[in-house]
Write a protein that holds these residues in place. Structure first.
Motif, PDB file in Angstrom:
ATOM      1  N   PHE A 211     -13.466 -68.751 -61.253  1.00  0.00           N
ATOM      2  CA  PHE A 211     -12.361 -68.441 -62.155  1.00  0.00           C
ATOM      3  C   PHE A 211     -12.057 -66.945 -62.127  1.00  0.00           C
ATOM      4  O   PHE A 211     -10.898 -66.538 -62.064  1.00  0.00           O
ATOM      5  CB  PHE A 211     -12.706 -68.891 -63.578  1.00  0.00           C
ATOM      6  N   LEU A 212     -13.098 -66.116 -62.156  1.00  0.00           N
ATOM      7  CA  LEU A 212     -12.896 -64.669 -62.123  1.00  0.00           C
ATOM      8  C   LEU A 212     -12.349 -64.205 -60.781  1.00  0.00           C
ATOM      9  O   LEU A 212     -11.591 -63.234 -60.717  1.00  0.00           O
ATOM     10  CB  LEU A 212     -14.208 -63.943 -62.434  1.00  0.00           C
ATOM     11  N   THR A 213     -12.730 -64.885 -59.705  1.00  0.00           N
ATOM     12  CA  THR A 213     -12.187 -64.530 -58.400  1.00  0.00           C
ATOM     13  C   THR A 213     -10.675 -64.725 -58.377  1.00  0.00           C
ATOM     14  O   THR A 213      -9.945 -63.901 -57.838  1.00  0.00           O
ATOM     15  CB  THR A 213     -12.846 -65.393 -57.302  1.00  0.00           C
ATOM     16  N   GLU A 214     -10.227 -65.794 -58.986  1.00  0.00           N
ATOM     17  CA  GLU A 214      -8.789 -66.098 -58.978  1.00  0.00           C
ATOM     18  C   GLU A 214      -8.012 -65.352 -60.056  1.00  0.00           C
ATOM     19  O   GLU A 214      -6.907 -64.897 -59.819  1.00  0.00           O
ATOM     20  CB  GLU A 214      -8.587 -67.608 -59.147  1.00  0.00           C
ATOM     21  N   TYR A 215      -8.567 -65.228 -61.247  1.00  0.00           N
ATOM     22  CA  TYR A 215      -7.822 -64.672 -62.392  1.00  0.00           C
ATOM     23  C   TYR A 215      -8.479 -63.421 -62.974  1.00  0.00           C
ATOM     24  O   TYR A 215      -8.232 -63.081 -64.132  1.00  0.00           O
ATOM     25  CB  TYR A 215      -7.701 -65.736 -63.495  1.00  0.00           C
ATOM     26  N   GLY A 216      -9.279 -62.716 -62.207  1.00  0.00           N
ATOM     27  CA  GLY A 216     -10.032 -61.577 -62.711  1.00  0.00           C
ATOM     28  C   GLY A 216      -9.183 -60.471 -63.312  1.00  0.00           C
ATOM     29  O   GLY A 216      -9.524 -59.903 -64.350  1.00  0.00           O
TER      30      GLY A 216
END
Length: 156
Positions: free
Chosen positions: A18-23
């Motif tokens: 999730f953080l990779t995509e929406y960090g």
């Protein structure tokens, strides 16, 4: 928004994806909704994965992270339900005013009036009129009438 976090595998690996995509959006929301905290604290060990999960789960729907997950723009999100209903109310009042002026006004003065256009809203197409307008000569609207009634025009 919480569903987007839990869609894939749960736990820390799901949060990492999730953080990779929406960090970037998460960083923005942490600065806005959780002043003094940073995503860097997660990697320094002063922010737990559980705290991050709770923070993300309860972000408001107008947050940058929620917009990123939905794939919407800030302009799209400005049209909330309240604003849509207000625009519909204004459109109804304008149409009612137009009808009252046409019904009770002098026909010589009101014949040129056209109904008001609705307030433009995202996702709402402009309504196309199905009124057939006749030009100066007879039969100028025959093709349009034929299309409406599904028969060939008399003068064709």
């Amino acid at each position: 928004m919480a569903e987007a976090i839990w869609r894939g595998a749960g736990g820390i690996s799901g949060l990492r994806r999730f953080l990779t995509e929406y960090g970037e959006a998460v960083e923005w929301d942490m600065a806005r909704y959780w002043p003094g905290r940073s995503l860097l604290e997660l990697y320094r060990g002063t922010l737990s994965w559980r705290e991050l999960r709770v923070f993300l789960r309860y972000l408001p729907t107008d947050s940058a992270t929620a917009r990123a997950v939905r794939g919407s723009t800030p302009e799209d999100d400005t049209w909330t339900l309240d604003r849509m209903l207000m625009a519909l109310t204004v459109d109804a009042i304008r149409e009612n005013t137009f009808a009252m002026v046409k019904l009770h006004g002098d026909p010589k003065k009101t014949s040129h009036l056209k109904p008001p256009d609705p307030i433009p809203r995202p996702g709402v197409e402009a309504k196309q009129s199905n009124v057939i307008r006749f030009g100066g000569k007879h039969g100028s609207g025959a093709k349009a009438l034929a299309a409406v009634f599904g028969r060939p025009a008399a003068n064709q």
